[in-house]
Design a protein around this motif. Structure first.
Motif, PDB file in Angstrom:
ATOM      1  N   LEU A   1       0.835  -1.200   0.000  1.00 13.73           N
ATOM      2  CA  LEU A   1       0.000   0.000   0.000  1.00 13.73           C
ATOM      3  C   LEU A   1       0.874   1.256   0.000  1.00 13.73           C
ATOM      4  N   GLY A   2       1.992   1.208   0.743  1.00 17.72           N
ATOM      5  CA  GLY A   2       2.914   2.331   0.725  1.00 17.72           C
ATOM      6  C   GLY A   2       3.551   2.541  -0.636  1.00 17.72           C
ATOM      7  N   LEU A   3       3.854   1.432  -1.326  1.00 19.89           N
ATOM      8  CA  LEU A   3       4.390   1.538  -2.676  1.00 19.89           C
ATOM      9  C   LEU A   3       3.397   2.210  -3.614  1.00 19.89           C
ATOM     10  N   LEU A   4       2.147   1.788  -3.566  1.00 19.33           N
ATOM     11  CA  LEU A   4       1.120   2.395  -4.419  1.00 19.33           C
ATOM     12  C   LEU A   4       0.955   3.875  -4.108  1.00 19.33           C
ATOM     13  N   ALA A   5       0.994   4.226  -2.821  1.00 17.52           N
ATOM     14  CA  ALA A   5       0.854   5.629  -2.443  1.00 17.52           C
ATOM     15  C   ALA A   5       2.050   6.453  -2.915  1.00 17.52           C
TER      16      ALA A   5
END
Length: 319
Positions: A239-243
C-alpha cells in the motif's frame, strides 16, 4: 544536520511501519465486517493476537528441519528491510539511496521463497500444495512488476523511489494513461502478493482454496507471530508503494522539520486509510475466483503493464 535528520526520519519511519502494520490488518477486517453488517473485531485485535503468540513456544512437526526454525526470521527480516526503503511521511531518509524498486522486489521475493520453503519443510500435503500455488502465481506476478518498473525507469530515468516521488510530485509529467494502466497492474499484483481476494481469502481454511494459509498450518507460537507480522508488514509495504508511486503529494522533502513531518504523517495516514477502505470495499463486493483462473487474472495485469510500457515508448519517442 542533514545526515542527522535523515537518520532520525529513518528510525521514526521504521517504528511507524512496525506499529501500523498489524493495525492496518485490523482496520481492514473491521471495515469488511461493517460493510457486511457485522460488528467485527476491534482494530487492535491483531496486536493482541501477536502479543499472545509471542509468549508461546513454537511446536515443530516431527519431520521439520532447520528451515522451519530459520524461515520466519528470514522472511520477516527481508520484509522489514523492504519496509525501511519505502517512504512514508518523508523523503530523504538514510537508506533513500538504496530505495530501488528492483531491490524491494528482490527482498519481497526472498520472503516469498522463505515462506514456500517453510510450507514444504514439514512434509504435509497442504503445505506443499500452498507452496506450489504460491510460486506458480509468482511466475505471472513478477513479470508484471518488472514491466511496471521499466515504465518508471523510462519515464523518470530512475528506479529509485525518492526520484520517482519527486518526479511525479512536481507535476511536470502531467496525467498519463500509461500511469493508470501501471497502477491497475500493480494493484492486481499487490492482491496476489498479499493473498487477498479474489486470488486468495486470508479468512478461510478451506483445503481446496488455501494458498498462503496452507503454508502456515504447521506454524505455532512465536513462529506464527513472526509470520503474521510479516504478512501484515508486506501488505503495508505494498500500500505504501502504491501511495508513493501514484500519490506522492504531501510527503515531506529532505531536510524538512517536525512540522513538515507531521503534515506528511497526516497525509500518509489518510492515503493508507483510503487504500485500506478501497481494499475492504473491493473484497466485500467480489467473490474469490477459482485457482485455475488466477493466471488469467495476473496475465491481464501483465498485458496492462505491457500496454503502459508501449505507450511510454511511443510518447517519449523511444519506439
Amino acid at each position: 544536520m542533514a545526515a542527522l535528520g535523515g537518520f532520525l526520519t529513518q528510525v521514526l519511519h521504521i517504528a511507524l511501519m512496525l506499529a501500523a502494520a498489524p493495525l492496518l490488518v485490523g482496520v481492514v477486517r473491521w471495515l469488511k465486517s461493517r460493510l457486511l453488517g457485522r460488528r467485527g473485531p476491534h482494530p487492535m485485535q491483531p496486536w493482541r493476537d501477536l502479543l499472545k503468540l509471542l509468549r508461546k513456544r513454537p511446536v515443530l512437526a516431527d519431520g521439520a528441519s532447520l528451515v522451519s526454525r530459520v524461515a520466519p526470521y528470514v522472511a520477516l527480516g527481508a520484509t522489514v528491510l523492504a519496509a525501511a526503503l519505502v517512504p512514508s511521511f518523508a523523503f530523504g531518509m538514510t537508506l533513500a539511496p538504496m530505495a530501488d524498486l528492483l531491490l524491494i522486489g528482490g527482498l519481497l521475493a526472498l520472503a516469498r521463497v522463505a515462506l514456500a520453503l517453510n510450507g514444504h519443510d514439514a512434509g504435509t500435503p497442504f503445505g506443499g500444495l500452498g507452496a506450489a500455488r504460491e510460486m506458480t502465481f509468482a511466475v505471472f506476478a513478477e513479470p508484471a512488476l518488472m514491466v511496471c518498473v521499466m515504465v518508471f525507469a523510462v519515464l523518470i530515468s530512475s528506479t529509485n523511489l525518492n526520484a520517482i516521488g519527486f518526479g511525479l510530485a512536481d507535476g511536470q509529467l502531467g496525467l498519463r494513461v500509461s500511469l493508470l494502466f501501471a497502477a491497475v497492474a500493480l494493484a492486481a499484483v499487490a492482491l496476489a502478493e498479499n493473498a487477498r481476494v479474489p486470488v486468495d481469502n486470508p479468512a478461510t481454511h478451506l483445503e481446496l482454496t488455501m494458498v498462503h494459509e496452507a503454508m502456515l498450518l504447521e506454524a505455532s507460537g512465536r513462529h506464527l507471530a513472526l509470520w503474521e507480522m510479516q504478512a501484515a508488514l508486506k501488505l503495508l509495504v505494498w500500500l505504501g508503494l502504491l501511495a508513493t508511486l501514484f500519490v506522492p503529494y504531501g510527503t515531506a522533502a529532505p531536510g524538512s522539520g517536525p512540522f513538515a513531518w507531521g503534515m506528511g504523517l497526516l497525509l500518509w495516514v489518510a492515503k493508507i486509510g483510503l487504500l485500506a477502505l478501497a481494499l475492504a470495499v473491493f473484497e466485500s463486493a467480489i467473490a474469490k475466483m477459482r485457482v485455475f483462473r488466477v493466471p488469467e487474472f495476473l496475465g491481464g495485469a501483465l498485458m496492462l503493464a505491457l500496454l503502459a510500457a508501449a505507450l511510454i515508448f511511443v510518447s517519449t519517442g523511444l519506439a
